[in-house]
Design a protein around this motif. Structure first.
Motif, PDB file in Angstrom:
ATOM      1  N   ARG A  42      -3.695   8.213   5.896  1.00 44.30           N
ATOM      2  CA  ARG A  42      -3.226   6.859   5.578  1.00 44.30           C
ATOM      3  C   ARG A  42      -1.810   6.597   6.093  1.00 44.30           C
ATOM      4  O   ARG A  42      -1.354   5.451   6.060  1.00 44.30           O
ATOM      5  CB  ARG A  42      -3.270   6.627   4.069  1.00 44.30           C
ATOM      6  CG  ARG A  42      -4.681   6.390   3.543  1.00 44.30           C
ATOM      7  CD  ARG A  42      -4.699   6.161   2.061  1.00 44.30           C
ATOM      8  NE  ARG A  42      -5.998   5.638   1.627  1.00 44.30           N
ATOM      9  CZ  ARG A  42      -6.351   5.512   0.361  1.00 44.30           C
ATOM     10  NH1 ARG A  42      -5.521   5.888  -0.599  1.00 44.30           N
ATOM     11  NH2 ARG A  42      -7.529   5.016   0.054  1.00 44.30           N
TER      12      ARG A  42
ATOM     13  N   SER B  25       0.824  -1.210   0.000  1.00 40.58           N
ATOM     14  CA  SER B  25       0.000   0.000   0.000  1.00 40.58           C
ATOM     15  C   SER B  25       0.859   1.262   0.000  1.00 40.58           C
ATOM     16  O   SER B  25       0.439   2.295  -0.532  1.00 40.58           O
ATOM     17  CB  SER B  25      -0.981   0.007   1.171  1.00 40.58           C
ATOM     18  OG  SER B  25      -0.319  -0.031   2.410  1.00 40.58           O
ATOM     19  N   LEU B  26       2.060   1.209   0.568  1.00 42.04           N
ATOM     20  CA  LEU B  26       2.977   2.346   0.491  1.00 42.04           C
ATOM     21  C   LEU B  26       3.320   2.655  -0.957  1.00 42.04           C
ATOM     22  O   LEU B  26       3.246   3.808  -1.407  1.00 42.04           O
ATOM     23  CB  LEU B  26       4.246   2.046   1.288  1.00 42.04           C
ATOM     24  CG  LEU B  26       5.378   3.067   1.175  1.00 42.04           C
ATOM     25  CD1 LEU B  26       4.957   4.418   1.721  1.00 42.04           C
ATOM     26  CD2 LEU B  26       6.622   2.559   1.907  1.00 42.04           C
TER      27      LEU B  26
ATOM     28  N   ILE C 228      -0.454   2.729   7.167  1.00 42.38           N
ATOM     29  CA  ILE C 228       0.605   2.188   6.320  1.00 42.38           C
ATOM     30  C   ILE C 228       1.847   1.912   7.147  1.00 42.38           C
ATOM     31  O   ILE C 228       2.493   0.866   7.000  1.00 42.38           O
ATOM     32  CB  ILE C 228       0.897   3.129   5.135  1.00 42.38           C
ATOM     33  CG1 ILE C 228      -0.267   3.079   4.141  1.00 42.38           C
ATOM     34  CG2 ILE C 228       2.212   2.755   4.451  1.00 42.38           C
ATOM     35  CD1 ILE C 228      -0.149   4.058   2.996  1.00 42.38           C
TER      36      ILE C 228
ATOM     37  N   TYR D 296      -2.695  -5.684   8.251  1.00 36.43           N
ATOM     38  CA  TYR D 296      -3.338  -4.786   7.302  1.00 36.43           C
ATOM     39  C   TYR D 296      -4.808  -4.620   7.671  1.00 36.43           C
ATOM     40  O   TYR D 296      -5.528  -5.609   7.865  1.00 36.43           O
ATOM     41  CB  TYR D 296      -3.211  -5.339   5.883  1.00 36.43           C
ATOM     42  CG  TYR D 296      -4.062  -4.610   4.878  1.00 36.43           C
ATOM     43  CD1 TYR D 296      -3.758  -3.302   4.518  1.00 36.43           C
ATOM     44  CD2 TYR D 296      -5.170  -5.215   4.304  1.00 36.43           C
ATOM     45  CE1 TYR D 296      -4.547  -2.611   3.606  1.00 36.43           C
ATOM     46  CE2 TYR D 296      -5.961  -4.541   3.392  1.00 36.43           C
ATOM     47  CZ  TYR D 296      -5.640  -3.240   3.052  1.00 36.43           C
ATOM     48  OH  TYR D 296      -6.425  -2.564   2.157  1.00 36.43           O
TER      49      TYR D 296
END
Length: 258
Positions: free
Chosen positions: A160, A146-147, A164, A173
């Motif tokens: 976020r 996701s980063l 993250i 997650y």
């Protein structure tokens, strides 16, 4: 949300590996990596095999494929794939004979099993049902997915940053970019989980390589013109300890001791 509800209400699983550039790259690279290690005409147990996307090409190449999945709708779809048998089942308690399979695929279960003890049980079951010398292929999601995804897409908003950071640090997650809560791995963690289950010769490969976020940003219309470069980048980085986590997925390949 349980898995059956998630997969029944979300985008169709049958198209997951075709509807995005990185999904198409994941499919090509998973197939490529498996081809390096698969024996000829193997008995393959595809655990958590979804609707049979990989089972289809395996059966088409002459392997005997039996698929197990926890979602009944997936099993119904997979059962219609030529050359594939399928049944509902749980990776932690497989209703198949011991030492009966040449290959066990775990391309989905490990990240859905958020408890380490459950992942250990699934890996122990894979070892039980493999013949001595048999191959296990176990996939994990990279903690950095996701980063890389939000950074490349311009969607890494301030709210976020904390989740993250949490998934990078802990592997937990929480669903902040979609999908259900899952466990995301580092390459070392995935390697060590297989070793603890008694597998040997484990190698952990980056699947998509470092170019997948750029493919997604370019879009499906540009995929054909960019995919060969992305594949070359993936091969160059697949075992590089500095770049393996740039892939969205990791694939561990190992053997049950003879």
């Amino acid at each position: 949300m349980d898995l059956e509800t998630h997969y029944a209400t979300g985008p169709p699983e049958t198209s997951r590996l075709a509807r995005t550039p990185h999904g198409r790259l994941e499919y090509l690279r998973t197939r490529e990596l498996l081809h390096r290690f698969l024996p000829g005409h193997a008995r393959v147990l595809d655990v958590g095999g979804g609707t049979g996307v990989h089972a289809a090409w395996l059966a088409g190449e002459g392997h005997t494929v039996h698929l197990v999945d926890v979602v009944p709708g997936h099993v119904a779809t997979a059962s219609a794939v030529p050359g594939v048998t399928a049944r509902v089942g749980d990776a932690r308690q497989l209703a198949v004979d011991s030492a009966a399979w040449d290959v066990v695929l775990l391309l989905g279960p490990l990240y859905h099993l958020v408890d380490a003890a459950d992942r250990a049980r699934a890996l122990a079951e894979a070892r039980r049902v493999l013949r001595p010398g048999g191959l296990v292929a176990a996939a994990g999601i990279s903690r950095y997915l996701s980063l890389l995804e939000t950074g490349a897409a311009g969607t890494l908003t301030d709210d976020r940053v904390a989740p993250i950071r949490d998934v990078v640090t802990t592997g937990a997650y929480d669903g902040h970019v979609g999908f259900v809560p899952t466990h995301w791995h580092t390459a070392t963690e995935l390697h060590d989980e297989l070793a603890a289950a008694g597998f040997t010769g484990t190698g952990v490969y980056g699947v998509e390589g470092p170019a997948w976020p750029a493919l997604d940003e370019a879009g499906l219309t540009a995929f054909d013109s960019r995919v060969e470069a992305a594949l070359r980048a993936a091969r160059l980085a697949e075992r590089d300890p500095h770049l393996v986590h740039a892939s969205a997925h990791l694939l561990a390949l190992a053997r049950r001791p003879a």
